[in-house]
Enzyme design. Structure first.
Site: not given
Ligand code: APR
Length: 292
Positions: A10-11, A33-34, A119-120
């Site tokens: 977890d980041i 992550v956000d 990637t999410g």
């Molecule tokens: N720690 C590490 N990695 C994480 C965590 C965490 N706590 N939570 C999720 N991830 C991984 C996801 O599995 C994915 O591989 O981080 C990667 C990025 O996923 P997202 O958070 O969905 O980010 P992104 O794809 O860049 O999309 C950004 O999502 O929540 C919204 O506000 C944010 O609109 C923005 C968008």
């Protein structure tokens, strides 16, 4: 170039100077992550976002806030492109990593943890997103010494680790099994063999050389089976050019399709492993070959 490592976890728990947030343009929090970063760091992060970025951030750009209650000192927010929404210009994704490292330099941060941006929710194809991250970080001129690529799930982590080991092979002890992998063979059979070679080199980096070649052979074969997820015996005698001899390993696929991620069992049994055993024998008693 910073030392790049792949981390599963977890980041928000990373003990680094700065963690990177995969934010959105509004910079007011979100999911993934956000959400985790805002929840973990508390309201101070949002307060700082409002004060420092009243108009949010552009895609590909980066900016910092406090990290609030997180172990890190700063959060560096960056906005990744949304592939699903048609933002498919790779330079935007690369820009996230480059700009985040520039911000880290302004702050004097020496260690930075990145998620795999886009990637999410962003929907970027995973293998390419990982390559873009590693290439950009490796090419950046930065004072940051340590970059962690933090993946949240096992599959993403394995993929990231394999790609990191290609570019930044970890050092190995002189008398380790890993040291037998130092010189690469003249030729592999399939592309996945190259990834497996580097994976084994890293896995055995601090494994002492065993006392006999048979133990070494068993160790290497068992580890290969662990990585590819199958017993090798059923495929070891497959004819050289028969696809039956190949095992597809998703984490070795750099995104170009089936054969790109395949490990060729006959090559390992009849070439790869014997090369390593020869090297072992030459080390133990120069000029001799393993008996039996
Ligand atoms: N720690 C590490 N990695 C994480 C965590 C965490 N706590 N939570 C999720 N991830 C991984 C996801 O599995 C994915 O591989 O981080 C990667 C990025 O996923 P997202 O958070 O969905 O980010 P992104 O794809 O860049 O999309 C950004 O999502 O929540 C919204 O506000 C944010 O609109 C923005 C968008």
């Amino acid at each position: 170039m910073p030392v790049i490592t792949a981390v599963l976890g977890d980041i928000t728990t990373q003990d680094v100077d700065a963690v990177v947030n995969a934010a959105n343009k509004a910079m007011r929090g979100g999911g993934g992550v956000d959400g985790a970063i805002h929840r973990g760091g508390g309201p101070a992060i949002l307060r700082d976002c409002l004060a420092r970025f009243p108009d949010g951030l552009a895609t590909g750009d980066a900016g910092w806030t406090t990290a609030g209650d997180l172990p890190a000192r700063w959060v560096i927010h960056t906005v990744g492109p949304n592939y699903h929404a048609g933002q498919r210009d790779r330079s935007l994704l690369e820009s996230c990593y480059r700009c985040a490292l520039e911000v880290a330099d302004e702050l004097g941060a020496r260690s930075v943890a990145f998620p795999l941006i886009s990637t999410g929710v962003g929907g970027w194809p995973h293998a390419d997103a990982i390559e873009a991250a590693i290439e950009t970080i490796a090419a950046a001129e930065t004072g940051v010494d340590e970059v962690r690529l933090v993946a949240f799930d096992e599959a993403m982590h394995k993929r990231t680790r394999a790609a990191v080991w290609v570019r930044c092979p970890p050092p190995f002890d002189t008398d380790s099994v890993g040291s037998l992998f130092e010189r690469e063979p003249i030729q592999y059979s399939l592309r996945g063999d190259f990834y497996l070679w580097l994976e084994l080199r890293a896995r055995f980096a601090d494994t002492p050389l065993p006392d006999d070649w048979f133990t070494l052979r068993t160790l290497i074969m068992d580890t290969i089976e662990q990585v590819v997820g199958e017993h090798l015996t059923s495929r070891e005698s497959a004819p050289w050019h028969d696809r039956v001899g190949a095992i597809y390993v998703p984490e070795f696929d750099p995104g170009h399709g089936m054969s790109a991620g395949a490990v060729h069992v006959p090559w390992w049994v009849h070439t790869g492993v014997p090369i390593l055993l020869d090297r072992y024998a030459a080390r133990r008693e120069p000029g001799t070959f393993p008996a039996g």
